[in-house]
Scaffold this motif. Structure first.
Motif, PDB file in Angstrom:
ATOM      1  N   PRO A 186       0.797  -1.236   0.000  1.00  0.00           N
ATOM      2  CA  PRO A 186       0.000   0.000   0.000  1.00  0.00           C
ATOM      3  C   PRO A 186       0.825   1.279   0.000  1.00  0.00           C
ATOM      4  CG  PRO A 186      -0.870  -1.590   1.572  1.00  0.00           C
ATOM      5  CD  PRO A 186       0.441  -2.122   1.114  1.00  0.00           C
ATOM      6  N   VAL A 187       2.108   1.193   0.335  1.00  0.00           N
ATOM      7  CA  VAL A 187       2.941   2.392   0.385  1.00  0.00           C
ATOM      8  C   VAL A 187       3.233   2.943  -1.012  1.00  0.00           C
ATOM      9  CG1 VAL A 187       5.145   1.174   0.297  1.00  0.00           C
ATOM     10  CG2 VAL A 187       4.998   3.367   1.471  1.00  0.00           C
ATOM     11  N   LEU A 188       3.018   2.148  -2.041  1.00  0.00           N
ATOM     12  CA  LEU A 188       3.328   2.562  -3.410  1.00  0.00           C
ATOM     13  C   LEU A 188       2.323   3.580  -3.930  1.00  0.00           C
ATOM     14  CD1 LEU A 188       4.231  -0.910  -4.995  1.00  0.00           C
ATOM     15  CD2 LEU A 188       5.793   0.816  -4.061  1.00  0.00           C
ATOM     16  N   ASN A 189       2.793   4.429  -4.850  1.00  0.00           N
ATOM     17  CA  ASN A 189       1.937   5.420  -5.512  1.00  0.00           C
ATOM     18  C   ASN A 189       1.581   4.903  -6.897  1.00  0.00           C
ATOM     19  OD1 ASN A 189       1.213   7.758  -7.234  1.00  0.00           O
ATOM     20  ND2 ASN A 189       1.600   8.940  -5.383  1.00  0.00           N
ATOM     21  N   ILE A 190       0.335   4.514  -7.092  1.00  0.00           N
ATOM     22  CA  ILE A 190      -0.068   3.855  -8.334  1.00  0.00           C
ATOM     23  C   ILE A 190       0.080   4.751  -9.557  1.00  0.00           C
ATOM     24  CG2 ILE A 190      -2.502   4.486  -8.016  1.00  0.00           C
ATOM     25  CD1 ILE A 190      -3.213   1.810  -9.350  1.00  0.00           C
ATOM     26  N   TYR A 191      -0.194   6.044  -9.391  1.00  0.00           N
ATOM     27  CA  TYR A 191      -0.182   6.937 -10.548  1.00  0.00           C
ATOM     28  C   TYR A 191       1.235   7.197 -11.052  1.00  0.00           C
ATOM     29  CZ  TYR A 191      -4.987   7.587  -9.103  1.00  0.00           C
ATOM     30  OH  TYR A 191      -6.294   7.361  -8.747  1.00  0.00           O
TER      31      TYR A 191
END
Length: 251
Positions: A186-191
């Protein structure tokens, strides 16, 4: 040398340029340059999908040669070698056999190995993630997704599926794998991950060539290049949008 042999040399050189991402005006200039080196006055008209050349034969009758272009990629080394070949003819006229042999060797060059290109694709995505102020974790995810996109794109291209499907599939892969990655971490930035992983697919060369063709007066070719770039962007965006419209609710 026979006129039809001169035309064959010129068209083959033009085909190599066109299939490797050259501008239209450069293709026309190279074809005209080669023909003049052999004392043949030619008129040529080039589109991104075809080469048309006409000369007047010794009997006064026009001779025409048409070459259909189906596949296009970007390989600047091939363009440079054909440019050197055409300019070298001004100082040293080659026989038909020698000229065709050199052009065949340029056309058959395989370029960099697939494994190296795959790694470079991943590094490109990684660097752009950092450029967009992503975290190290984002850049690592983009690295693997970028390689996956390039691998899939290469396999689809070899399968002979229509060209714009490659970009649509790239958008699908970028969005779907990014969603899975963010679900697991969840720490990742998808955009940032999506943008960085597909940026290498954007038609920067096509847009640049279209603008340069417009400046040289090749309006039809310029419009074709712009339209092609728009279709590529739309295909990429559509693939990403379809996945995000359904997948974001699961994050």
């Amino acid at each position: 040398m026979k006129i039809n042999q001169v035309m064959e040399i010129a068209v083959k050189a033009g085909k190599i340029l066109l299939t490797n991402g050259s501008e239209i005006y450069r293709v026309e200039d190279t074809i005209g340059r080669i023909c003049r080196c052999y004392g043949v006055d030619a008129e040529c008209f080039v589109l991104p999908t075809g080469i048309f050349i006409t000369v007047i034969g010794k009997d006064g009758e026009p001779l025409s040669f048409v070459k259909r272009i189906n596949d296009r990629t970007v390989d600047l080394s091939c363009i440079e070698k054909v440019n050197s070949f055409s300019r070298g003819l001004q100082e040293n006229i080659m026989s038909y056999e020698d000229a065709i042999r050199i052009l065949d060797s340029i056309e058959k060059e395989k370029g960099y190995r697939f494994g190296l290109r795959l790694i470079v694709a991943g590094i490109t995505a990684l660097v752009y993630t950092l450029l967009f102020k992503g975290t190290v974790q984002d850049s690592i995810a983009a690295f693997f997704i970028g390689m996956l996109i390039y691998f899939a794109n290469e396999k689809i291209s070899r399968a002979g599926i229509f060209r714009f499907f490659e970009y649509f599939a790239s958008g699908l892969i970028a969005a779907s794998v990014s969603i899975i990655a963010v679900k697991l971490f969840p720490v990742l930035n998808i955009y940032r991950i999506i943008i960085s992983s597909i940026i290498m697919m954007l038609p920067g060369v096509a847009i640049t060539n279209a603008l340069k063709d417009a400046l040289h007066g090749d309006i039809v070719s310029s419009q074709f290049g712009i339209a092609e770039a728009i279709f590529i962007v739309v295909a990429l965006s559509a693939g990403v949008a379809i996945i995000l419209s359904f997948g974001l609710r699961w994050i």
